[in-house]
Design an enzyme around this catalytic site. Structure first.
Site, short mmCIF file in Angstrom:
data_model
loop_
_atom_site.label_atom_id
_atom_site.label_comp_id
_atom_site.label_asym_id
_atom_site.label_seq_id
_atom_site.Cartn_x
_atom_site.Cartn_y
_atom_site.Cartn_z
N LYS A 155 0.81 -1.22 0.00
CA LYS A 155 0.00 0.00 0.00
C LYS A 155 0.84 1.27 0.00
O LYS A 155 0.43 2.30 -0.52
CB LYS A 155 -0.95 0.00 1.19
CG LYS A 155 -2.02 -1.09 1.15
CD LYS A 155 -3.04 -0.86 0.05
CE LYS A 155 -4.21 -1.82 0.14
NZ LYS A 155 -5.15 -1.67 -1.01
N GLU B 211 -9.63 5.88 3.33
CA GLU B 211 -10.42 4.80 3.89
C GLU B 211 -9.48 3.63 4.11
O GLU B 211 -8.42 3.54 3.50
CB GLU B 211 -11.53 4.38 2.92
CG GLU B 211 -11.10 3.36 1.86
CD GLU B 211 -10.07 3.86 0.87
OE1 GLU B 211 -9.92 5.09 0.73
OE2 GLU B 211 -9.39 3.02 0.22
N SER C 18 1.51 -9.86 -1.01
CA SER C 18 1.16 -8.44 -0.91
C SER C 18 1.37 -7.84 0.48
O SER C 18 1.62 -6.65 0.60
CB SER C 18 -0.27 -8.23 -1.36
OG SER C 18 -1.14 -9.09 -0.65
#
Lengths: 276, 410
Positions: free
Chosen positions: B96, B118, B385
């Protein structure tokens, strides 16, 4: 497609309602209520109450699960309606029932998510059959609106466009040119819901828009009191009041429907008097 | 008529990936999205912007992340060679951060000093809080109350870095509701605030911007495969919720049709409505959060309730580029259940010494099972990830284990 029924189009009836208000020396009052809140039968009675109290037209909110333009009061009304099992079929039947009992035109405030899912042609046909006069689609910007615009023009329904405080002037002009029925001037950058003060510059913005379009300009978002209505109606062609009314429906709906309807009628009457 | 082949040169000027994408938002946001689109075009052409971002990705994030041979997992599967692209080794423990640094720099270019975001699993929230701390920006993170509960370590870390976490109690109290609240905040704050959306979802130009910032994953993987194997891998797999790690991994491979691309969605408890979050496997075209893609919805278009054991995949929509890849057939999409993902978590923890995130565990479950069916000459790359520290307490709770991991039914 069946040929349109005889008589004036829904858009023409909406235009006539504005003309009648104008010739009576009044500005237009457009209350917003949520379809199916608190239940379908009472919802029809609410529309009758606002019609009796002097509303020029009415916006009927179509409950949607993810309304990003709405503040807590209208969100909660959508959630109440959906939780009680309201579907689009109910919404159209509420509109059909109400439009057979009141003379004010009723427009649907509907998310494009719902219109797209049903299919534009079918949604527009269902709306026309239900006696609706047109649409306000809060999440459909100009760039994405050609298909719905075409369907509404063909069916003789209004497609009301919105301009906001963040809309640049040239874009506002383009939006105003495409708006049919009326132009929705959003008073504040933000979600729906009552504010205590009118935003600075609003009256100037309305006056500027007035020089750019001939369709009526109605102002909504954040307008909740007769005093605010009076101030805005001095320069605009009308006002839209939503959350302040929806909150009154929520406050007393379940225990005392008659008292709630009386409160709705009284409050709408006060707003209508401020439009005079 | 067969669909046209997928191309990498999407979206078009209106943000369309084939028929998907677009911009379905209130007019109040139009000007900000136009501004973002303009600024992003300038930034892409600006070598100084790229250099600054590359510098941060190297020294702050720790890129390039390694491509690791998963030796004991490969032995266990007994087929194709499994490699992990180690996004879990990125600063903050997931991919991210690639996006939040890029968008943070864009916000600064636009003169916006307040950031909203969010988060579902909390990884994007942490990555946003991290970028904001690094850049000196104000940060507010919206997070579903249910996710605040199940991802407590990330909530704590966001607060440590000075972010304000606002629990969202509307709707299903998960990622979808967090996005709604962030959008509503943005409606009223758009002049001073940039919304760093965390996945390849939302209105144009977000799906493209997030994909571009995440594509560093796939670009590195292409280069590492060429260097380590002298060729591209046979298959690449990634988990898909909104789909940002998958989009970043897949995009550089899209124009290499010999590489099989597989996205793994959250199969939840079952294939029944409400029991899963597999939008491409079970959904239909619809509009959610500003773009046209596949959505789990009822016949009226009301968004359906969804379920996944993994907070980051617990979302009823998916990025529009995935819908495009789905319909063109360029990427295969499948799903893995909660139970299979939890088993894969165990398997990889015990055989590789890596605690994967529950989101990632979905891709790992598919990879382990698929590798068993493929010859040893083939190479299968999994986008690892994120790391699973944030999930440890929830996994222990689901299994009835004590907080120290002892006891329980298993």
């Amino acid at each position: 497609m069946t040929p349109p029924d005889s008589g004036p189009t829904p858009l023409a009836r909406l235009e006539a309602a504005f003309a009648a208000a104008r010739s009576g020396g009044r500005k237009a009052l457009a209350p917003f209520v949520t379809a199916g809140d608190p239940d379908p039968t009472t919802s029809v009675a609410v529309l009758e109450a606002v019609g009796r109290a002097g509303a020029t037209l009415c916006e009927l909110g179509v409950p949607y699960s993810d309304p990003i333009a709405d503040g807590p009061v209208i969100q909660a009304s959508y959630t109440r309606a959906l939780t009680s099992g309201i579907t689009l079929e109910h919404v159209f039947s509420i509109a059909r029932e109400a439009s057979s009992r009141v003379t004010m035109p009723i427009l649907a405030m509907a998310s494009y998510s719902l219109i797209f899912r049903r299919g534009i042609d079918r949604f527009v046909a269902d709306a026309r059959a239900a006696g609706l006069a047109g649409f306000v689609v809060p999440d459909l910007p100009l760039e994405e609106s050609d298909d719905l615009d075409h369907a509404c023009r063909t069916a003789g329904l209004a497609l009301v466009r919105l301009v906001t405080p963040t809309t640049p002037p040239e874009r506002a002009e383009a939006i105003a040119r495409r708006s049919t029925g009326f132009l929705y001037c959003v008073a504040v950058a933000g979600v729906t819901g009552a504010r205590t003060e009118l935003p600075p510059g609003l009256l100037d913005r309305i006056a500027w828009l007035r020089t750019k379009t001939d369709v009526p300009i109605l102002v909504g978002f954040g307008i909740s009191s007769p005093d605010q209505v009076r101030a805005v109606a001095a320069v605009a062609d009308g006002v839209i009041v939503g959350s302040a009314l929806v909150r009154r429906i929520a406050d007393s709906a379940t225990e005392r429907p008659d008292e709630m309807l009386a409160a709705v009628e009284r409050f709408t009457g006060e707003l209508a008097a401020a439009c005079g | 008529m067969p669909a046209a082949a997928a191309v990498s040169s999407v979206p078009d000027a209106l943000g369309r990936f084939g028929r998907f994408g677009g911009r379905y938002v209130p007019e109040t946001l139009s000007a900000a999205l136009d501004q973002l689109e303009r600024e992003y075009a300038l930034a892409r052409a600006d070598q100084a912007f790229q250099a600054e971002l590359d510098g941060l990705l190297a020294a702050f994030v720790g890129r390039p992340t390694p491509l690791l041979f998963a030796k004991r997992l490969t032995e266990y599967a007994g087929g194709a060679q499994i490699y992990f692209k180690r996004e879990d080794l990125s600063h903050t423990g997931a991919h991210k951060i690639n996006n939040t640094l890029g968008q943070g720099l864009l916000a600064i270019r636009m003169g916006k000093r307040r950031i909203i975001a969010e988060t579902g699993a909390g990884q994007h929230g942490v990555a946003t809080a991290t970028a904001c701390a690094r850049f000196g920006l104000e940060c507010v993170v919206y997070m579903g109350a249910e996710d605040v509960r199940r991802q407590a370590p990330n909530v704590r870390n966001m607060r440590f870095m000075g972010a304000e976490v606002r629990p969202v109690n509307t709707g299903s109290r998960t990622l979808r509701d967090a996005i709604n609240e962030a959008m509503r905040d943005w409606m009223g704050s758009v002049d001073t605030t940039h919304y760093i959306i965390g996945s390849v979802v939302g209105p144009h130009p977000f799906p493209r911007i997030v994909r571009d910032f995440q594509s560093v994953i796939g670009r590195e993987t292409v280069e590492q495969c060429r260097r380590q194997f002298g060729r591209l891998p046979d298959a690449v797999v990634a988990c898909v919720g909104g789909g940002s790690n998958a989009a970043g991994m897949f995009h550089p491979f899209v124009d290499h049709p010999e590489v099989r691309l597989v996205g793994v969605e959250a199969g939840g408890r079952s294939g029944l409505p409400g029991d899963h979050a597999a939008s491409l496997s079970y959904g239909s075209p619809g509009i959610l959060h500003g773009s046209l893609s596949y959505v789990l919805q009822d016949q009226d278009g009301q968004t359906a309730d969804v379920h996944s054991v993994s907070a980051g995949l617990d979302y009823p929509g998916v990025g529009p580029e995935h819908a495009y890849w789905h319909d063109t057939g360029r990427v295969e999409y499948t799903s893995v259940t909660d139970a299979e993902a939890l088993d894969a978590f165990d398997l990889v923890a015990r055989r590789e010494g890596v605690l994967p995130a529950l989101e990632t565990s979905h891709a790992l479950a598919w990879a382990a099972s698929e590798a068993a069916k493929r010859p040893a000459s083939e190479i299968l790359v999994v986008c690892l990830s994120g790391r699973g520290d944030k999930d440890a307490a929830e996994i222990a709770r689901l299994r009835g284990l004590a907080a120290d991991g002892s006891g329980g039914a298993r």
